[in-house]
Design a protein around this motif. Structure first.
Motif, PDB file in Angstrom:
ATOM      1  N   HIS A 156     -19.853   2.912  -9.356  1.00  0.00           N
ATOM      2  CA  HIS A 156     -20.270   3.989 -10.256  1.00  0.00           C
ATOM      3  C   HIS A 156     -20.887   3.455 -11.549  1.00  0.00           C
ATOM      4  CE1 HIS A 156     -18.128   6.509  -7.478  1.00  0.00           C
ATOM      5  NE2 HIS A 156     -17.026   5.789  -7.659  1.00  0.00           N
ATOM      6  N   CYS A 157     -21.163   2.146 -11.606  1.00  0.00           N
ATOM      7  CA  CYS A 157     -21.723   1.590 -12.845  1.00  0.00           C
ATOM      8  C   CYS A 157     -23.079   2.228 -13.121  1.00  0.00           C
ATOM      9  CB  CYS A 157     -21.875   0.074 -12.737  1.00  0.00           C
ATOM     10  SG  CYS A 157     -22.599  -0.656 -14.220  1.00  0.00           S
ATOM     11  N   GLU A 158     -23.195   2.844 -14.292  1.00  0.00           N
ATOM     12  CA  GLU A 158     -24.445   3.540 -14.622  1.00  0.00           C
ATOM     13  C   GLU A 158     -25.545   2.556 -14.951  1.00  0.00           C
ATOM     14  OE1 GLU A 158     -23.677   6.345 -17.690  1.00  0.00           O
ATOM     15  OE2 GLU A 158     -22.183   7.412 -16.464  1.00  0.00           O
ATOM     16  N   GLN A 159     -25.156   1.338 -15.313  1.00  0.00           N
ATOM     17  CA  GLN A 159     -26.184   0.383 -15.714  1.00  0.00           C
ATOM     18  C   GLN A 159     -26.810  -0.345 -14.526  1.00  0.00           C
ATOM     19  OE1 GLN A 159     -27.019   0.488 -18.832  1.00  0.00           O
ATOM     20  NE2 GLN A 159     -28.763  -0.858 -18.467  1.00  0.00           N
ATOM     21  N   CYS A 160     -25.977  -0.851 -13.623  1.00  0.00           N
ATOM     22  CA  CYS A 160     -26.560  -1.699 -12.573  1.00  0.00           C
ATOM     23  C   CYS A 160     -26.575  -1.055 -11.197  1.00  0.00           C
ATOM     24  CB  CYS A 160     -25.853  -3.054 -12.519  1.00  0.00           C
ATOM     25  SG  CYS A 160     -24.241  -3.036 -11.719  1.00  0.00           S
ATOM     26  N   GLN A 161     -25.803   0.043 -10.988  1.00  0.00           N
ATOM     27  CA  GLN A 161     -25.733   0.621  -9.639  1.00  0.00           C
ATOM     28  C   GLN A 161     -26.392   1.993  -9.570  1.00  0.00           C
ATOM     29  OE1 GLN A 161     -24.291  -1.182  -7.039  1.00  0.00           O
ATOM     30  NE2 GLN A 161     -24.138  -2.802  -8.566  1.00  0.00           N
ATOM     31  N   PRO A 194     -21.635  -7.814  -9.672  1.00  0.00           N
ATOM     32  CA  PRO A 194     -21.452  -6.911 -10.801  1.00  0.00           C
ATOM     33  C   PRO A 194     -22.314  -7.285 -12.012  1.00  0.00           C
ATOM     34  CG  PRO A 194     -19.752  -8.580 -10.826  1.00  0.00           C
ATOM     35  CD  PRO A 194     -20.618  -8.877  -9.623  1.00  0.00           C
ATOM     36  N   CYS A 195     -22.328  -6.376 -13.009  1.00  0.00           N
ATOM     37  CA  CYS A 195     -22.835  -6.722 -14.343  1.00  0.00           C
ATOM     38  C   CYS A 195     -21.634  -6.755 -15.286  1.00  0.00           C
ATOM     39  CB  CYS A 195     -23.909  -5.732 -14.799  1.00  0.00           C
ATOM     40  SG  CYS A 195     -23.288  -4.106 -15.289  1.00  0.00           S
ATOM     41  N   TYR A 196     -21.880  -7.068 -16.535  1.00  0.00           N
ATOM     42  CA  TYR A 196     -20.774  -7.132 -17.498  1.00  0.00           C
ATOM     43  C   TYR A 196     -20.101  -5.770 -17.645  1.00  0.00           C
ATOM     44  CZ  TYR A 196     -18.357  -8.071 -21.940  1.00  0.00           C
ATOM     45  OH  TYR A 196     -17.411  -8.209 -22.924  1.00  0.00           O
ATOM     46  N   ARG A 197     -20.907  -4.683 -17.541  1.00  0.00           N
ATOM     47  CA  ARG A 197     -20.325  -3.337 -17.655  1.00  0.00           C
ATOM     48  C   ARG A 197     -19.453  -2.983 -16.448  1.00  0.00           C
ATOM     49  NH1 ARG A 197     -22.188  -0.251 -21.954  1.00  0.00           N
ATOM     50  NH2 ARG A 197     -24.161  -0.971 -22.828  1.00  0.00           N
ATOM     51  N   CYS A 198     -19.729  -3.598 -15.292  1.00  0.00           N
ATOM     52  CA  CYS A 198     -18.845  -3.377 -14.140  1.00  0.00           C
ATOM     53  C   CYS A 198     -17.461  -3.971 -14.429  1.00  0.00           C
ATOM     54  CB  CYS A 198     -19.395  -4.052 -12.888  1.00  0.00           C
ATOM     55  SG  CYS A 198     -20.926  -3.387 -12.244  1.00  0.00           S
ATOM     56  N   LEU A 199     -17.448  -5.098 -15.113  1.00  0.00           N
ATOM     57  CA  LEU A 199     -16.187  -5.752 -15.452  1.00  0.00           C
ATOM     58  C   LEU A 199     -15.475  -4.997 -16.575  1.00  0.00           C
ATOM     59  CD1 LEU A 199     -14.164  -8.144 -15.315  1.00  0.00           C
ATOM     60  CD2 LEU A 199     -15.719  -9.427 -16.812  1.00  0.00           C
TER      61      LEU A 199
HETATM   62 ZN   LIG Z   1     -22.674  -2.834 -13.473  1.00  0.00          ZN
END
Ligand SMILES: [Zn+2]
Lengths: 92, 380
Positions: free
Chosen positions: B363-368, B289-294
């Motif tokens: 569905h993370c817009e930043q990393c996925q 994950p990234c921080y936004r996933c968390l």
């Molecule tokens: Zn992410």
């Protein structure tokens, strides 16, 4: 009724008498959060949005495994499970 | 010409392989031994080759090949030393030894992959002796650390133990990013600074401490507050970024920038008696994950008090910061099981740790996102 332990993050601890761990009677994550916030409308507002969905800044883990984002928390949880509520910490 | 006679005899009798064959065998798991001296291999060596100088070959070969049946390939600059070395290994009892025809010169000429190894100076060998004795670090790992550039966001509570231990570990370049000035109330936990520097910029106070502690570490001082407009440019130069900032907006900025730059991010945060640690590297070798996933949505301000408002136990950033430094070093060395995909939480009052599983949010817009390239977003 089965009992669950909720690990309460520091920023909402004032709403549960300052406790870092509380025991609630619940069958699901949703019921556990409901029981935890039963006495505080303010805490309920922190945990749930106006449609009753769990807020996306509230992350929940059952025995270390994540409750997926967007879940309403209706999944059954086994007796004695540990529910960790995690909110972002800012300090450094 | 006794030497020539012996060499041509060895050429006839020993097993010869070309550099191309050597590369094929190496890929299949056969050990390639580069027996040139350290000064020669410093300029480059076949990728993955074991470097044992000719003068130590008989002494050290058993560490690499404990079994006399092990197939070995020996390479020098061209072939003279490899022939003699292969002969010696035969005499020692190794039954399947090949000499690489043309040696490193032919290897390079054939365009086969080469890696460079920084050699440690005598002073470095002394300073990092306790690392050199650990097989998981060793001279190669230490040389790797000495070649790495790490950016540290925040030179405060978490930044203090981080900066000290990363400098102690011999990270080649440390970039310190902080725009604050030192206040007396910082000194209850920010051990990187000193009482006589109150009022100074934290980055310059930090530079003094670190310079005195390990003068070999190169320091880049960024007297600036990281934001979505400057983060990519500042962090582009680094191999890894560590988030020891004191606010959520900066944490999102560090996460977005590290994702876009494909560099790992070590995350840590603290509150009174509690702390979080994790590592994010969504486009690294193991995903995650990234921080936004968390935390896809920023915590409302009403739930986000800072250290200055709620206080923090002075030693807490020491605990969390040293775990962060450990994770950074593990990722740089590629050893162990990093905290990627896991959030470690710590409560000092009951001394409990929780290891929570954090998957990537599909569905993370930043990393996925595979629609179009994600962009830097405001730290929200
Ligand atoms: Zn992410």
């Amino acid at each position: 009724m089965q009992q669950l332990t909720v690990i309460v993050p520091p920023s909402i601890r004032p709403y549960v008498g300052g406790q870092s761990r509380i025991t609630v009677e619940a069958q699901t994550v949703r019921e556990a959060l409901g029981a935890m916030s039963a006495k505080s409308a303010q805490l309920k507002e922190h945990l749930f949005d106006s449609k009753g969905e769990i807020n996306r800044f509230v992350r929940i883990f059952v025995n270390g495994r994540p409750v997926p984002l967007g879940s309403r928390g209706d999944e059954a949880v086994e007796n004695g499970a540990e529910i960790a509520v995690v909110l972002a910490l800012a300090g450094g | 010409m006794l030497r020539q006679e012996r060499l041509s005899r060895l050429r006839e009798s020993l097993s010869r392989i070309s550099v191309e064959e050597a590369r094929r065998k190496q890929k299949a798991g056969v050990k390639l031994i580069d027996i040139r001296d350290a000064e020669e291999t410093a300029k480059g060596s076949p990728v993955g080759a074991v470097r044992i100088s000719r003068s130590f070959l008989e002494l050290q070969i058993e560490n690499v090949a404990p079994d006399a049946d092990t197939e070995l390939m020996v390479l020098c600059a061209s072939d003279t030393r490899a022939l003699f070395a292969a002969d010696d290994l035969n005499r020692l009892g190794y039954s399947s030894v090949h000499w690489v025809d043309g040696g490193f010169q032919a290897w390079e000429a054939a365009g086969l992959p080469v890696e460079k190894h920084r050699q440690l100076s005598p002073a470095e060998k002394e300073r990092y002796a306790r690392h050199l004795s650990i097989p998981e670090v060793g001279a190669e790992g230490q040389a790797l650390l000495l070649s790495k550039k790490v950016a540290l966001v925040g030179a405060g509570g978490l930044g203090s133990p981080l900066a000290f231990y990363l400098a102690a570990a011999g990270i080649g370049t440390l970039g310190l990013i902080d725009s604050d000035r030192l206040e007396r109330s910082n000194l209850q936990r920010q051990i990187l600074h000193t009482d006589d520097r109150i009022g100074e910029l934290k980055v310059s106070s930090a530079a003094k401490s670190l310079q005195a502690f390990n003068p070999d570490v190169a320091l880049n001082l960024h007297e600036i507050r990281l934001n979505e407009n400057n983060a990519l440019e500042i962090l582009a130069d680094y191999d890894l970024v560590i988030d020891g900032s004191d606010n959520l907006a900066t944490r999102y900025v560090v996460s977005d920038a590290s994702t876009l730059l494909s560099i790992p991010m070590i995350y840590g945060a603290i509150f009174r008696f509690e702390g979080h640690v994790s590592a994010f590297w969504p486009n690294g070798p193991s995903g995650g994950p990234c921080y936004r996933c968390l935390f896809p949505e920023k915590l409302p301000a009403s739930l986000t008090p800072s250290c200055s408002e709620v206080g923090v136990l002075g030693v807490l950033p020491g605990v969390i910061g040293t775990i962060m430094a450990t994770e950074a070093i593990k990722i740089l060395l590629g050893i162990g099981d990093p905290l990627i995909g896991r959030l470690l939480t710590y409560n000092a009052l009951d001394c409990s740790f929780h290891d929570l599983e954090v998957p990537a949010n599909p569905h993370c817009e930043q990393c996925q996102s595979n629609r179009d390239l994600p962009r830097m977003r405001a730290g929200l």
